[in-house]
Design an enzyme around this catalytic site. Sequence first.
Site, PDB file in Angstrom:
ATOM      1  N   ASP A   6     -16.691 -12.561  10.513  1.00 52.95           N
ATOM      2  CA  ASP A   6     -15.266 -12.363  10.315  1.00 52.95           C
ATOM      3  C   ASP A   6     -14.725 -11.734  11.600  1.00 52.95           C
ATOM      4  OD1 ASP A   6     -12.739 -11.486   9.729  1.00 52.95           O
ATOM      5  OD2 ASP A   6     -13.261 -10.501   7.837  1.00 52.95           O
ATOM      6  N   LYS A  25      -5.433 -13.041  12.937  1.00 51.22           N
ATOM      7  CA  LYS A  25      -4.662 -12.048  13.707  1.00 51.22           C
ATOM      8  C   LYS A  25      -4.309 -12.464  15.150  1.00 51.22           C
ATOM      9  CE  LYS A  25      -5.456  -7.949  10.940  1.00 51.22           C
ATOM     10  NZ  LYS A  25      -6.589  -7.935  10.019  1.00 51.22           N
ATOM     11  N   TYR A  40     -14.266  -4.768   5.342  1.00 49.70           N
ATOM     12  CA  TYR A  40     -12.965  -5.224   4.858  1.00 49.70           C
ATOM     13  C   TYR A  40     -12.805  -6.685   5.258  1.00 49.70           C
ATOM     14  CZ  TYR A  40      -8.053  -6.050   4.139  1.00 49.70           C
ATOM     15  OH  TYR A  40      -6.863  -6.607   3.711  1.00 49.70           O
ATOM     16  N   TYR A  83       0.815  -1.224   0.000  1.00 51.96           N
ATOM     17  CA  TYR A  83       0.000   0.000   0.000  1.00 51.96           C
ATOM     18  C   TYR A  83       0.843   1.265   0.000  1.00 51.96           C
ATOM     19  CZ  TYR A  83      -4.074  -2.902   0.917  1.00 51.96           C
ATOM     20  OH  TYR A  83      -5.078  -3.829   0.813  1.00 51.96           O
TER      21      TYR A  83
HETATM   22  C1  LIG Z   1      -6.795  -8.297   8.566  1.00 53.97           C
HETATM   23  C2  LIG Z   1      -8.165  -8.733   8.237  1.00 53.97           C
HETATM   24  C3  LIG Z   1      -8.397  -9.739   7.279  1.00 53.97           C
HETATM   25  C4  LIG Z   1      -7.292 -10.310   6.430  1.00 53.97           C
HETATM   26  O1  LIG Z   1      -6.342 -10.999   7.151  1.00 53.97           O
HETATM   27  P1  LIG Z   1      -4.881 -11.262   6.520  1.00 53.97           P
HETATM   28  O2  LIG Z   1      -4.204 -12.128   7.522  1.00 53.97           O
HETATM   29  O3  LIG Z   1      -4.250  -9.916   6.371  1.00 53.97           O
HETATM   30  O4  LIG Z   1      -5.074 -11.930   5.223  1.00 53.97           O
HETATM   31  C5  LIG Z   1      -9.691 -10.163   7.085  1.00 53.97           C
HETATM   32  N1  LIG Z   1     -10.708  -9.660   7.784  1.00 53.97           N
HETATM   33  C6  LIG Z   1     -10.527  -8.711   8.726  1.00 53.97           C
HETATM   34  C7  LIG Z   1     -11.689  -8.200   9.496  1.00 53.97           C
HETATM   35  C8  LIG Z   1      -9.252  -8.195   8.968  1.00 53.97           C
HETATM   36  O5  LIG Z   1      -9.074  -7.220   9.856  1.00 53.97           O
END
Ligand SMILES: *Cc1c(COP(=O)(O)O)cnc(C)c1O
Length: 419
Positions: free
Chosen positions: A241, A270, A138, A10
């Site tokens: 998510d 994460k 996202y 980015y």
């Molecule tokens: C960071 C993130 C992702 C993507 O995860 P990566 O490990 O970077 O591929 C997907 N969904 C959410 C809500 C995120 O914050």
Amino acid sequence: MQDTSLWFPYAQMKHLEVNYEVETGEGPYIQLTNGMRLLDATCSWWCMIHGYKHPDITEAIHDQADKLSHVMLGGLKNGPAVALAKKLVEITPNGLNHVFYSDSGSVGMEVAMKMAVQFWQNQGLHRKFKMASLMRAYHGDTTGCMSVCDPEEGMHSLFSGLLPKHHFAPAPTAVFDATAEEVAPDIAALRQVFEQHHEEIAGFLVEPLLQAAGGLNMYSPIYLQEARKLCDEFNILFIFDEVATGFGRTGKLFAAEYAAVTPDIMVLSKGLTGGYIGHAATIATDRVFDAFWDDDPSKAFMHGPTFMGNPLACAVALKSIEVFERDNYLEKIAVLNQLLKDELLSFQHDEVLTTRVLGATAVIEVKNASSLAGIQDFAAQRGVWLRSFGCYLYTMPPYIITPEQLRKITQVMKAWFDR
Ligand SMILES: *Cc1c(COP(=O)(O)O)cnc(C)c1O
């Protein structure tokens, strides 16, 4: 000439100057090669919840590496992968009983979307292969994930020729403590999308309570409860998510707990490994799993990344969860939450639109993104690693940060506006 062998994310490489090189990290600090030591206000893209070089996690890596760093999950199981699956079933909302591993949050979301589509295909509903998602969402950077990110803020325009088209409902607007009446218009808008398109919608994806990369939009648990009912009414799988919200970021272990809602599929990444190694888990209910349970081999779930169930990653995740529970992180997060509220909620400035706090997450939203130009160096010179994006100056600190250290971060955030 700058060295361009390393291509950064980015960033326009032509104008990028990366002057900070990290040598080590310890606790909430990163130590740079130039001698600077910075408090990490961002938790390294929100994942380093224990901070850096945590002795127990580092030891778990060493111990597991001495035994087995990697082995395929095809036809072979390994101790850490089995134990972590059991642990995740135990701690996630009731009913999520089946864990499918992958290597990153984006891939975990790809797995969730494929699982949702095949769930309906296996039952003969061949038209249900689209997703419903939210504006400001996202869900990751891979192609499938991009197609369910906010179509205006995300990268849809650039890649529209490549991306499949899905259905979008407006971003929830009713704030975290809104009343049911205030949430009603958000739900009415979602109902409209479902009414029009439910025959082709396999799953509805949300980042529960906190749309993170889409601008830290914090919304009501009532939205999740009402959306759960709508998903049941219209035969749509509800997919959480929790890649960013999972493991305490909103103040509970999982954001789903605020609404007492069990999604059909939940994705974790994460914080799952405390950031020490990449891994993800896509966790499904019995209802989802049972649609794949058959004598017919073609009904098996068709996915399998090379590094899924990696023993090092699973051992790290197990230790991370053990430390989280042992050291009462939820209590620490409650203390950080109160401090963030006290320090930031009443903050006002001409350039500031609003401030928001949820769990160990706080954001100052400015009116114009240009207000934040130069903040990174300003903060670094004051001993803090801050990285804003767009109109959002945020902190998501590691949970081991002390109140004094966190106050230093909020003071630097505020000092920027009074400079
Ligand atoms: C960071 C993130 C992702 C993507 O995860 P990566 O490990 O970077 O591929 C997907 N969904 C959410 C809500 C995120 O914050």
